[in-house]
Motif scaffolding. Sequence first.
Motif, PDB file in Angstrom:
ATOM      1  N   GLU A   1     -60.066 -19.729  18.647  1.00 12.25           N
ATOM      2  CA  GLU A   1     -59.113 -19.777  19.692  1.00 12.25           C
ATOM      3  C   GLU A   1     -59.395 -18.573  20.556  1.00 12.25           C
ATOM      4  N   ALA A   2     -59.330 -17.387  19.856  1.00 15.39           N
ATOM      5  CA  ALA A   2     -59.578 -16.224  20.603  1.00 15.39           C
ATOM      6  C   ALA A   2     -60.965 -16.020  21.171  1.00 15.39           C
ATOM      7  N   TYR A   3     -61.830 -16.711  20.360  1.00 16.91           N
ATOM      8  CA  TYR A   3     -63.229 -16.528  21.214  1.00 16.91           C
ATOM      9  C   TYR A   3     -63.415 -17.379  22.598  1.00 16.91           C
ATOM     10  N   ARG A   4     -62.517 -18.742  22.259  1.00 22.18           N
ATOM     11  CA  ARG A   4     -62.631 -19.616  23.367  1.00 22.18           C
ATOM     12  C   ARG A   4     -61.902 -18.940  24.468  1.00 22.18           C
ATOM     13  N   ALA A   5     -60.903 -18.076  24.390  1.00 22.02           N
ATOM     14  CA  ALA A   5     -60.271 -17.573  25.427  1.00 22.02           C
ATOM     15  C   ALA A   5     -61.279 -16.356  26.051  1.00 22.02           C
ATOM     16  N   ILE A   6     -61.923 -15.837  25.409  1.00 24.75           N
ATOM     17  CA  ILE A   6     -62.704 -14.733  26.013  1.00 24.75           C
ATOM     18  C   ILE A   6     -64.033 -15.537  26.997  1.00 24.75           C
ATOM     19  N   SER A   7     -64.385 -16.817  26.367  1.00 28.44           N
ATOM     20  CA  SER A   7     -65.404 -17.603  27.043  1.00 28.44           C
ATOM     21  C   SER A   7     -64.640 -18.081  28.491  1.00 28.44           C
ATOM     22  N   GLU A   8     -63.174 -18.166  28.519  1.00 33.45           N
ATOM     23  CA  GLU A   8     -62.602 -18.753  29.570  1.00 33.45           C
ATOM     24  C   GLU A   8     -62.415 -17.679  30.506  1.00 33.45           C
ATOM     25  N   THR A   9     -62.530 -16.195  30.120  1.00 35.29           N
ATOM     26  CA  THR A   9     -62.107 -15.293  31.071  1.00 35.29           C
ATOM     27  C   THR A   9     -63.360 -14.853  31.991  1.00 35.29           C
ATOM     28  N   ILE A  10     -62.793 -15.015  33.114  1.00 32.29           N
ATOM     29  CA  ILE A  10     -63.859 -14.483  34.367  1.00 32.29           C
ATOM     30  C   ILE A  10     -63.930 -13.189  34.749  1.00 32.29           C
ATOM     31  N   SER A  11     -62.683 -12.743  34.966  1.00 37.40           N
ATOM     32  CA  SER A  11     -62.440 -11.344  35.407  1.00 37.40           C
ATOM     33  C   SER A  11     -62.703 -10.318  34.066  1.00 37.40           C
ATOM     34  N   THR A  12     -62.220  -8.828  34.149  1.00 39.27           N
ATOM     35  CA  THR A  12     -62.380  -8.140  33.214  1.00 39.27           C
ATOM     36  C   THR A  12     -61.383  -8.394  31.939  1.00 39.27           C
ATOM     37  N   TYR A  13     -60.294  -9.015  32.369  1.00 36.07           N
ATOM     38  CA  TYR A  13     -59.090  -9.490  31.447  1.00 36.07           C
ATOM     39  C   TYR A  13     -58.200 -10.555  31.789  1.00 36.07           C
ATOM     40  N   GLU A  14     -57.925 -11.340  30.879  1.00 34.80           N
ATOM     41  CA  GLU A  14     -57.189 -12.349  31.511  1.00 34.80           C
ATOM     42  C   GLU A  14     -56.074 -12.924  30.197  1.00 34.80           C
ATOM     43  N   LEU A  15     -54.981 -13.376  30.598  1.00 34.37           N
ATOM     44  CA  LEU A  15     -53.890 -13.834  29.538  1.00 34.37           C
ATOM     45  C   LEU A  15     -53.958 -15.334  29.375  1.00 34.37           C
TER      46      LEU A  15
ATOM     47  N   CYS B   1     -66.675  -7.697  29.189  1.00 35.08           N
ATOM     48  CA  CYS B   1     -67.426  -6.670  29.841  1.00 35.08           C
ATOM     49  C   CYS B   1     -68.561  -6.772  30.424  1.00 35.08           C
ATOM     50  N   SER B   2     -69.319  -6.340  31.749  1.00 37.03           N
ATOM     51  CA  SER B   2     -70.219  -7.058  32.104  1.00 37.03           C
ATOM     52  C   SER B   2     -71.721  -6.645  31.413  1.00 37.03           C
ATOM     53  N   PRO B   3     -72.351  -7.651  31.623  1.00 37.61           N
ATOM     54  CA  PRO B   3     -73.724  -7.386  30.769  1.00 37.61           C
ATOM     55  C   PRO B   3     -74.515  -6.094  31.443  1.00 37.61           C
ATOM     56  N   ASP B   4     -74.417  -5.848  32.781  1.00 34.56           N
ATOM     57  CA  ASP B   4     -74.913  -4.592  33.185  1.00 34.56           C
ATOM     58  C   ASP B   4     -74.418  -3.123  32.334  1.00 34.56           C
ATOM     59  N   TYR B   5     -73.234  -3.361  32.098  1.00 38.10           N
ATOM     60  CA  TYR B   5     -72.451  -2.017  31.585  1.00 38.10           C
ATOM     61  C   TYR B   5     -73.023  -1.886  30.118  1.00 38.10           C
ATOM     62  N   THR B   6     -72.990  -3.280  29.498  1.00 35.14           N
ATOM     63  CA  THR B   6     -73.478  -3.229  28.049  1.00 35.14           C
ATOM     64  C   THR B   6     -74.997  -2.683  27.868  1.00 35.14           C
ATOM     65  N   ALA B   7     -75.812  -3.431  28.951  1.00 35.53           N
ATOM     66  CA  ALA B   7     -77.281  -2.924  28.980  1.00 35.53           C
ATOM     67  C   ALA B   7     -77.432  -1.344  29.011  1.00 35.53           C
TER      68      ALA B   7
ATOM     69  N   LEU C   1     -81.181  -3.216  10.273  1.00 39.94           N
ATOM     70  CA  LEU C   1     -82.539  -3.284  10.238  1.00 39.94           C
ATOM     71  C   LEU C   1     -83.163  -4.432  10.610  1.00 39.94           C
ATOM     72  N   SER C   2     -82.516  -5.641  10.595  1.00 42.51           N
ATOM     73  CA  SER C   2     -82.960  -7.013  11.109  1.00 42.51           C
ATOM     74  C   SER C   2     -83.033  -7.045  12.515  1.00 42.51           C
ATOM     75  N   ASN C   3     -82.072  -5.871  13.235  1.00 41.95           N
ATOM     76  CA  ASN C   3     -81.926  -5.979  14.771  1.00 41.95           C
ATOM     77  C   ASN C   3     -82.733  -5.064  15.327  1.00 41.95           C
ATOM     78  N   ALA C   4     -83.660  -4.265  14.528  1.00 36.52           N
ATOM     79  CA  ALA C   4     -84.262  -3.158  15.256  1.00 36.52           C
ATOM     80  C   ALA C   4     -85.236  -3.554  16.441  1.00 36.52           C
ATOM     81  N   GLY C   5     -84.759  -2.787  17.735  1.00 35.61           N
ATOM     82  CA  GLY C   5     -85.556  -3.075  18.853  1.00 35.61           C
ATOM     83  C   GLY C   5     -85.281  -4.126  19.714  1.00 35.61           C
ATOM     84  N   SER C   6     -84.209  -4.741  19.216  1.00 32.74           N
ATOM     85  CA  SER C   6     -83.648  -5.931  20.125  1.00 32.74           C
ATOM     86  C   SER C   6     -82.185  -5.683  20.955  1.00 32.74           C
ATOM     87  N   LEU C   7     -82.283  -5.893  22.094  1.00 34.89           N
ATOM     88  CA  LEU C   7     -81.269  -5.723  23.054  1.00 34.89           C
ATOM     89  C   LEU C   7     -80.651  -6.782  23.412  1.00 34.89           C
ATOM     90  N   GLN C   8     -80.614  -8.074  22.849  1.00 34.67           N
ATOM     91  CA  GLN C   8     -80.239  -9.392  23.476  1.00 34.67           C
ATOM     92  C   GLN C   8     -78.702  -9.297  22.924  1.00 34.67           C
TER      93      GLN C   8
END
Length: 315
Positions: A22-36, A50-56, A233-240
């Motif tokens: 349910e927590a992850y569903r709430a994240i998926s439905e959140t459009i802005s930076t945060y929502e209740l 958090c925006s993909p650009d900021y994470t990149a 180790l298994s994620n070396a070089g990955s940014l996905q």
Amino acid sequence: MSIFNSEVELGKFLGSADIISEAYRAISETISTYELHNTRSGINVLAFNCSPDYTARYLEGEFDLVSSETIQVLDFISTEANSSFSINKAAANLFQRLAHNLKDLEKKHINTSLVITGTGLGGYLAILSTLRLHHAIDLEESNGSRKTKRPICITFGSPLVGDASLQRAIAERPQWRISFLNVVAKKDPVASFFSSDTPYKPFGTFLYCVESGGHAAFEDQDSILLVLDAMKLSNAGSLQLYVYRNVLRLIRRRMLYFRDYELGESNLLRAGITLQLLEIDVLDDISKFKTVATSYIIYSSPSKPLTVTSYLHTF
């Protein structure tokens, strides 16, 4: 979390807990930076994105640790014994931008059941918001209030946020420490960005999971770091960026049973740890650390349970 006799039992419970999905569903439905949001079971969920650009930018190494002494908005975390700590610069920057608005929202829910959640760097905001709400509740309770309710924080793929001083400051308040659950998928490069070769230290419970639906809970902090090492180790070089929807669905279908594996192990403590590592497919990788883990080994004793780090030296 102490009501469970072992991390294996804890992993089983967490894998079947509706509130995680349910927590992850709430994240998926959140459009802005945060929502209740309000869940099907009537629990309020404060979700952060958090925006993909900021994470990149983060994955490219733009951000590092900064001292809490330079960030006034985080003064609610310090204690007399741990008056200063270091925290990820991205976490500090994100929280500073939203601190005033979040404080008003937190006050509204100081007496209600609240789950605070976030994915990736959004998890940083969830963690800091949870810590500040705990601080506010401490003040209310010191003034005699009995109406407050402690928040629960569930993050998905959030990197470690601070150093050993932050870890110790949180450990000083048991009610703070037990309220954090960090869900980490093996293929998530953001979650394993910081591990044992950095100053970062974990706190709370970690629920590790893999694409098969295997999952295991860890509370020992050194063991958490070793599993992060193996996953890194298994994620070396990955940014996905990783999406948790499918793996959460799969762990609900799978339960941990000793009979699923031929462990060949009569010692129940060793068997339990073997089962945990098999479930999340890191047993072989963890074994590789046998020669490098001695610098932070914790040996088991009658007063301290066997952990992954001590387990390495019992092969």
